[in-house]
Design an enzyme around this catalytic site. Structure first.
Site, PDB file in Angstrom:
ATOM      1  N   HIS A  75     -23.880  54.906 -54.889  1.00 12.09           N
ATOM      2  CA  HIS A  75     -23.084  55.301 -53.740  1.00 12.09           C
ATOM      3  C   HIS A  75     -21.598  55.264 -54.077  1.00 12.09           C
ATOM      4  O   HIS A  75     -21.146  54.417 -54.856  1.00 12.09           O
ATOM      5  CB  HIS A  75     -23.317  54.349 -52.562  1.00 12.09           C
ATOM      6  CG  HIS A  75     -24.572  54.623 -51.814  1.00 12.09           C
ATOM      7  ND1 HIS A  75     -25.126  53.707 -50.946  1.00 12.09           N
ATOM      8  CD2 HIS A  75     -25.389  55.695 -51.802  1.00 12.09           C
ATOM      9  CE1 HIS A  75     -26.237  54.222 -50.428  1.00 12.09           C
ATOM     10  NE2 HIS A  75     -26.407  55.414 -50.931  1.00 12.09           N
ATOM     11  N   GLU A  83     -25.327  46.645 -48.202  1.00  9.63           N
ATOM     12  CA  GLU A  83     -25.349  46.676 -49.664  1.00  9.63           C
ATOM     13  C   GLU A  83     -23.994  46.201 -50.177  1.00  9.63           C
ATOM     14  O   GLU A  83     -23.083  45.894 -49.395  1.00  9.63           O
ATOM     15  CB  GLU A  83     -25.655  48.078 -50.187  1.00  9.63           C
ATOM     16  CG  GLU A  83     -24.632  49.112 -49.811  1.00  9.63           C
ATOM     17  CD  GLU A  83     -25.006  50.534 -50.230  1.00  9.63           C
ATOM     18  OE1 GLU A  83     -24.081  51.332 -50.451  1.00  9.63           O
ATOM     19  OE2 GLU A  83     -26.189  50.844 -50.345  1.00  9.63           O
TER      20      GLU A  83
END
Length: 676
Positions: free
Chosen positions: A292, A249
């Site tokens: 995150h 990611e």
């Protein structure tokens, strides 16, 4: 003790031994076996906080029961200052005592973020070979300090933090909190940053009849203890692993490092194992933290598109959604496509979702990040002035850029220098240094930085003084990035023309530190939906443009990928929304309310993977929220995971304008048609 065959236990032990030994060369399965295998996946101690819950609490007890049933050999639990017994296992007062009494090969740390660093430090001092930390919101500077300790020893390896842990489906050992019903013994090795995307990947390979060998969570933290390359080296030499899947990611350079390793591996190996990959965050807006803690790009770091292209060029087969991994890997392993080739059409290219993002000068960015605080430029200037740094607020032109940030590969702070006013990856260079460094006076690093930036020798002393003060601010106030644009004044002195300072949100939220800095935040200037979502523990990002699809997803990685995949199919998303890994009926209801406050939304797409949360509970929450909020827009619900059939049935029989699916492709087509 595990019910798996002895050979599988031995192989899992060897894999764990490789994980547990930071400087050990890759394990050679064809070489001589070590005289004594540590068997790190067979002797685990669980470390819990010194609260009334601890090892004997409800959640801990449920986790221990599941892990024991799965086959994990747990030798006990740690609850500081407490001795006793629980579930037939000893309760130790400290990790040190646990090491002396039970000789564990791994420690699973379940303590909260503000206590995680102390628990890891205790495990390092006890020389536990493998330490798995699962907590979110661990302050960045706590972890920087831990990595400075880890780099001085060779006994302990860290996995995490901010990760579900590691799990051997063959060796039947879980160190973490993964949803066990998704897993099956098999042949695919998986390494992932995202927990929910890893569960989707696991479920896909299980449905395809492939199963998993070993699953390693790199985790979504800024500074991951174990990275993609570490995992790839293990999978390369593991006889049980026939195919490899990597889930990345935005944020950091781990995917670029993995691409370089894959390219070298394919060049030196006659029959390389097929590798598939996915990169989440292709559609993530620049300058945002996407759920995150580590899902943000520091100055000079590559964006998701660059990572995707690097992995593809290296030979990884790319997919745009994790449910495609299973059939894709089965095709590659079945011989219908050359292993590792990029000709597999069933995977579905991500390219169509690409878009070019305009790079914005640090001083011009005004977006507000969550999980981190960016202060206004004038506030950054005030901090610099307090340190007697020369500032020119009216300067119209700058010459170069210099920043203090975090090097995620070196696991240390670093100077990021660029001879231009933008931190372009092609011209930026990173200069890591030790977290324990106190002074840059006479440091040879400054000469290297100055040379790269084109700063004359006569100004190097001023550059050294600027770096010193930036480092002092970075450490004292627990920043995660301090960006500055610099230039020369009329009298030839070095001065700061632009500044963008970001400070660690976790230091304040989980540990109560840096209150003075975080009081500078003005929520009245932020998007009201984002502020409202934050109160309920929801991460919401309002996306620009004519987005007509509202998204509601559990898990940051899955939320990013949902936006990416819908865009690939021609959809236009209005938001990113992560309910958190443990979505409840209440968070679902709050999420619907926030999404529908956006007048652009014509339909809502709910994409839930029921790993730790049951799909039937989510379905109930969706039905109640739909009724209570008098929803006027259609909703498409994709439920996968635990109790998915029951959840889908509840949606289908609700009598409400809800559309239930299990496959992503059909659900995507439906939501796009409804939004139009």
């Amino acid at each position: 003790m595990s019910t798996s065959p002895t050979s599988h236990l031995e192989q899992s032990s060897k894999l764990a031994e490789e994980l547990a030994t930071p400087d050990k060369p890759p394990f050679d399965p064809h070489g001589s076996a070590p005289a004594k295998t540590r068997a790190a996946l067979r002797k685990v101690v669980l470390d819990f906080p010194a609260s009334s819950e601890g090892f004997t609490g409800r959640q801990a007890t449920a986790n221990v029961k599941e892990s024991l049933k799965w086959g994990t050999k747990i030798v006990g639990g740690v609850k500081p200052g407490v001795e006793g017994e629980h579930l037939g296992l000893p309760v130790f007062p400290s990790v040190k005592v646990a090491q002396e009494m039970a000789k564990p090969d791994a420690s699973a740390i379940y303590v909260p973020g503000n206590q995680t660093a102390k628990a890891i430090e205790e495990a390092i001092e006890a020389e536990i070979p493998l330490v798995v930390a699962v907590a979110e919101h661990v302050p960045i500077h706590d972890i920087l300090r831990i990595h400075s300790m880890l780099q001085t020893q060779s006994k302990t390896r860290l996995v995490g933090a901010n990760c579900p842990g590691i799990i051997s489906a063959i060796g039947k050992c879980r160190i973490g909190f993964q949803p066990l019903p998704c897993f099956a013994p098999g042949k695919v090795g998986i390494v992932a940053k995202s927990g929910t995307l890893s569960y989707e990947t696991v479920a896909s390979t299980t449905r395809a009849g492939l199963g998993q060998s070993l699953c390693i969570s790199m985790g979504g933290d800024v500074l991951a203890g174990t990275n993609f390359v570490d995992a790839l080296k293990i999978f390369e030499h593991d006889d049980d692993t026939q195919g490899i899947i990597l889930v990345g990611e935005i944020g950091g350079t781990a995917e670029m490092d993995a691409a370089e390793w894959i390219r070298d591996y394919r060049r030196r190996t006659a029959s390389p194992k097929p590798i598939m990959a996915l990169v989440g965050g292709l559609e993530a807006p620049p300058g945002r933290i996407m759920g995150h803690a580590g899902a943000w790009a520091a100055p000079g770091e590559p964006d998701a598109q660059t990572k995707y292209q690097a992995l593809e060029r290296a030979g990884a087969v790319m997919v745009n959604h994790p449910e495609k991994f299973g059939e894709g890997m089965r095709t590659l392993l079945g011989g219908t496509s050359r292993p590792g080739a990029n000709t597999f059409s069933g995977a579905g290219s991500q390219k169509r979702g690409f878009h070019t993002m305009r790079r914005v000068n640090p001083a011009q960015r005004t977006v507000q990040q969550k999980r981190g605080l960016y202060i206004k430029q004038f506030q950054a200037f005030d901090i610099l002035k307090e340190k007697s740094v020369r500032v020119n607020e009216s300067a119209s032109k700058s010459d170069a850029s210099i920043s203090i940030s975090v090097d995620r590969t070196a696991l240390s702070p670093c100077i990021v220098a660029s001879p231009t006013t933008e931190f372009d990856a092609s011209q930026s260079r990173r200069f890591p240094f030790s977290y324990s460094q106190s002074s840059f006076d006479q440091s040879p690093l400054i000469a290297e930085v100055a040379s790269h930036m084109g700063v004359p020798v006569s100004a190097q002393a001023e550059l050294s003084a600027l770096v010193q003060e930036l480092w002092n601010i970075f450490k004292e106030k627990e920043a995660f990035v301090l960006e500055t644009q610099i230039g020369m004044s009329a009298d030839g002195s070095l001065e700061v023309h632009g500044a963008r300072f970001g400070f660690d949100d976790a230091a304040y939220r989980s540990s109560g530190r840096q209150e003075e800095i975080h009081q500078l935040r003005n929520t009245a200037e932020e998007a009201p939906e984002e502020v409202e979502a934050e109160k309920d523990g929801i991460v919401y990002v309002k996306l620009e443009g004519e987005g007509s699809i509202g998204t509601l997803v559990n898990g940051a990685g899955l939320a990013m990928n949902t936006v990416d995949a819908l865009t690939f199919h021609g959809g236009h998303c209005a938001n990113f929304l992560d309910t958190g890994g443990k979505a409840t009926s209440e968070t679902v209801k709050s999420s619907f309310r926030i999404i529908c406050s956006d007048p652009r939304v014509k339909a809502v797409f709910v994409n839930i993977f029921g790993g730790l949360t049951r799909c039937d509970m989510i379905a109930e929450g969706i039905i109640l929220a739909f009724r209570d909020l008098n929803m006027q827009v259609p909703v498409v619900v994709r439920l996968r995971g635990t109790n998915e059939e029951l959840g889908q049935k509840m949606i289908a029989e609700s009598g409400l304008p809800l559309h239930a699916f299990d496959g992503f492709e059909d659900a995507a087509k439906k939501i796009i048609s409804l939004a139009q």
